[in-house]
Write an enzyme that holds these catalytic residues in place. Sequence first.
Site, short mmCIF file in Angstrom:
data_model
loop_
_atom_site.label_atom_id
_atom_site.label_comp_id
_atom_site.label_asym_id
_atom_site.label_seq_id
_atom_site.Cartn_x
_atom_site.Cartn_y
_atom_site.Cartn_z
N THR A 219 5.13 -2.08 -11.99
CA THR A 219 4.24 -1.82 -10.85
C THR A 219 3.41 -0.63 -11.25
O THR A 219 3.82 0.14 -12.12
CB THR A 219 5.11 -1.43 -9.62
N ARG A 247 9.48 -13.74 -1.59
CA ARG A 247 10.18 -12.44 -1.66
C ARG A 247 9.15 -11.32 -1.66
O ARG A 247 8.16 -11.36 -2.40
CB ARG A 247 11.02 -12.36 -2.92
N GLY A 249 8.72 -7.17 -2.08
CA GLY A 249 9.41 -5.94 -2.49
C GLY A 249 8.97 -4.75 -1.66
O GLY A 249 8.45 -4.90 -0.54
N ASP A 250 9.16 -3.58 -2.22
CA ASP A 250 8.81 -2.34 -1.51
C ASP A 250 7.32 -2.01 -1.61
O ASP A 250 6.78 -1.30 -0.76
CB ASP A 250 9.61 -1.17 -2.07
N THR A 270 8.23 2.98 -7.96
CA THR A 270 8.30 1.75 -8.76
C THR A 270 9.78 1.50 -9.04
O THR A 270 10.60 2.41 -8.95
CB THR A 270 7.55 1.88 -10.09
N GLY A 271 10.10 0.27 -9.39
CA GLY A 271 11.49 -0.06 -9.69
C GLY A 271 12.04 -1.06 -8.69
O GLY A 271 11.27 -1.75 -8.02
#
Length: 369
Positions: A219, A247, A249-250, A270-271
């Site tokens: 990201t 899905r 993500g954050d 990120t992650g």
Amino acid sequence: MINRRQWIAGSAALAAVASSGSAMQAGGAKKPVVISSANGMAACAKAMQVLKEGGDTLDAVIAGVNIVELDPNDTSVGYGGLPNEDGVVELDASLMHGPSKRAGSVAAIQGIKTPSKIAKLVMDHTSHVMIVGEGALRFAEAYGYKKEDLLTEKSRTAYLVWKESLRAPNAFNNWLSMEENLTGRPAPPMKRLRSRFPSVDDDTLAWAWEMAIHPTYGTINCLSLNEKGEMSGVTTTSGLAWKIPGRVGDSPIIGAGVYVDQEVGGAGSTGVGELNIRIVGAHTIVESMRHGMAPKDAVLEALKRVSKLYNDDKAILDKLDIEFYALRKDGEHAAGSLWGSHRSYKQYTVNDGGESRHEPCVFLYTKQG
Ligand code: ASP
């Protein structure tokens, strides 16, 4: 696992860690600063150029991350990003504009190379903050964007190798928890892969196998501060490779993937998004800074909260990858990851007016060896 972000190894590490976040500016003078995840050397340089030309802080970071979104060789953001379970690239992006206190976001959008630009359109031209999926694509098309195939030959090969990998014991499986997936590293069955993909070179096959069994996250988060003290931030991603379609993500979640309050500062992440969402990391960091923590301590505090999600169980945490980035309104900055050592640590990108450079991330836990 799940990690293609840059690490560095070297003996200069200790001194470098000690100087992390040293861009604090004397006397409250505002010197423009841009920071990003490690993959943002060109992005930070571009954003700084826009700031120097008097451009808006949000336009600056968007122009920066557009470079990464459009880069077919970055397989974790925008065009060329690794696809979902169905072989379709789905992108997430969010942004916040400090001067106007507005935000925009898109999630699970398909067919558009630059989701950050669509998030900006949501912010500028609607009464909404977030538009997702088919609606986000239709919204982009209404503004003249054309749906494109975002797969490259490289990402398509990786997808097909992932399909092959499903035969392997310990293959990554979306229908298990992240923790259950954190075991084993089946070796690449090179003979079978070579016969299956005769025109693909061994290096690409080995890379594709690694992506298949340890799906990549990747990201870009980018935060900016200009001379007037205005701040903005953006985060954009193709998310977790081989994810279940839909899905999210954050990265597109305001408060998790990015958060900016220019009276305090900005933060991003990120992650593994599933970790960050549960602690609303970017907002947590900004609030910690509001209450007096230095960026470095605010980042470490967020990492501690991630650690608490697993009761500080280092056997699980050892396999998880998450980074936080923080830029305070006075220009001081920091980034941090769960793990590192004095010889091997993650990095983030800083540009305070010259060339972009990498600085070391602080870390919560020290890795042996
Ligand atoms: N945080 C992103 C997500 O979970 C991926 C990443 O940062 O690598 O979708």
